[in-house]
Design an enzyme around this catalytic site. Structure first.
Site, PDB file in Angstrom:
ATOM      1  CG  ASP A 199      30.441  16.218  14.622  1.00  0.00           C
ATOM      2  OD1 ASP A 199      29.910  16.869  15.551  1.00  0.00           O
ATOM      3  OD2 ASP A 199      31.076  16.770  13.709  1.00  0.00           O
ATOM      4  CE1 TYR A 228      21.455  28.045  12.300  1.00  0.00           C
ATOM      5  CE2 TYR A 228      20.343  29.864  13.398  1.00  0.00           C
ATOM      6  CZ  TYR A 228      20.888  28.593  13.443  1.00  0.00           C
ATOM      7  OH  TYR A 228      20.863  27.880  14.619  1.00  0.00           O
ATOM      8  CB  VAL A 288      23.399  15.167   8.247  1.00  0.00           C
ATOM      9  CG1 VAL A 288      23.866  14.717   9.620  1.00  0.00           C
ATOM     10  CG2 VAL A 288      23.606  16.673   8.058  1.00  0.00           C
TER      11      VAL A 288
END
Length: 268
Positions: free
Chosen positions: A37, A165, A63
């Site tokens: 995370d 999104y 990430v």
């Protein structure tokens, strides 16, 4: 013996609502856990699960940064020696705004996290999976690893005021299909899960509040009415539970779906 016993399960977004539920589920199935995370405080929530240190590693990882993902892979390899299952789950919803007022900078951020970041994780941990010896689960059936990407019904239906999104999750679906073909010769399956209305909780409340404020003609300006309208739009007329999403991921990672790859499962 369960395929999950002593297997290594990696989850990104490991300190979020889906991540915590997944850690509980897969630890209960006998997996060793690697939770990634971007937030150390989010990962600290996993301490409440009281999982022995021998069976969990918590890694702060952005990430979108390949070097951090590579470092996470090396930590997983050093602790466990391999990766068997990956839930590629980290994501960012972005702002809630109609197309004409949507900020380009945020569109770029959403795509960087949800698409580029997801690909970096997928490529990196799929590479580690190729080093596995592979499990024989039947004649001509060998499994070296299984991946599940988190997409969304937004990528299928084009949710208003969430153009970035929705676009990013549509890209995840295409990525899943393409990667499933590239990785099949390596005995690695890749599928996607697309949650819809999941709650109750912070994310559900935030979505309704943001949609109520976004000045879109598709949403009322009262968050409670927004929520009711959404629930009334789905067949079961209720919210889905986080556990129902995780159970779908479990199926997609399990040998029960051994001939399923490149698929998208909606949870709605």
């Amino acid at each position: 013996m369960s395929e999950f016993k002593d297997a290594v399960f990696v989850v990104t977004g490991g300190g979020g609502f889906f991540g915590i539920e997944a850690v509980k589920k897969f630890h209960g199935l006998g997996c060793k856990i690697a939770a990634l995370d971007v937030s150390s405080s989010a990962l600290s929530r996993l301490d409440e699960l009281s999982i022995p240190e021998s069976h969990i590693i918590k890694i702060v990882c952005d990430v979108t940064k390949e070097e951090e993902v590579m470092n996470a892979k090396e930590q997983v390899k050093s602790k466990y020696g391999r990766c068997d299952y990956l839930w590629n789950n980290a994501g960012y919803q972005g702002v809630f705004s109609p197309t004409l007022t949507y900020p380009i900078s945020d569109f770029s951020t959403v795509m960087n996290v949800n698409v580029t970041g997801m690909f970096i994780v997928l490529k990196t941990f799929a590479g580690l999976m190729t080093e596995n010896e592979g499990r024989v689960i039947g004649e001509g059936r060998v499994v070296k690893g299984v991946i599940c990407n988190t997409a969304s019904v937004a990528g299928l239906r084009g949710t208003p005021a969430m153009v970035a999104y929705a676009s990013s999750k549509a890209a995840v679906l295409a990525m899943t299909c393409a990667c499933s073909k590239d990785l099949s010769p390596h005995s690695i399956r890749v599928n996607a899960v697309s949650p819809a209305l999941i709650g109750p909780g912070y994310m559900w409340d935030r979505q309704n509040e943001m949609h109520a404020k976004c000045e879109s003609p598709y949403f009322k300006d009262d968050k409670d009415e927004v929520g009711r309208d959404k629930v009334n739009s789905v067949p079961m007329k209720r919210l889905g539970g986080v556990d129902e999403v995780v159970n779908t991921v479990k199926f997609l990672l399990s040998d029960d779906s051994s001939y399923t790859t490149g698929a998208n499962f909606t949870v709605d």
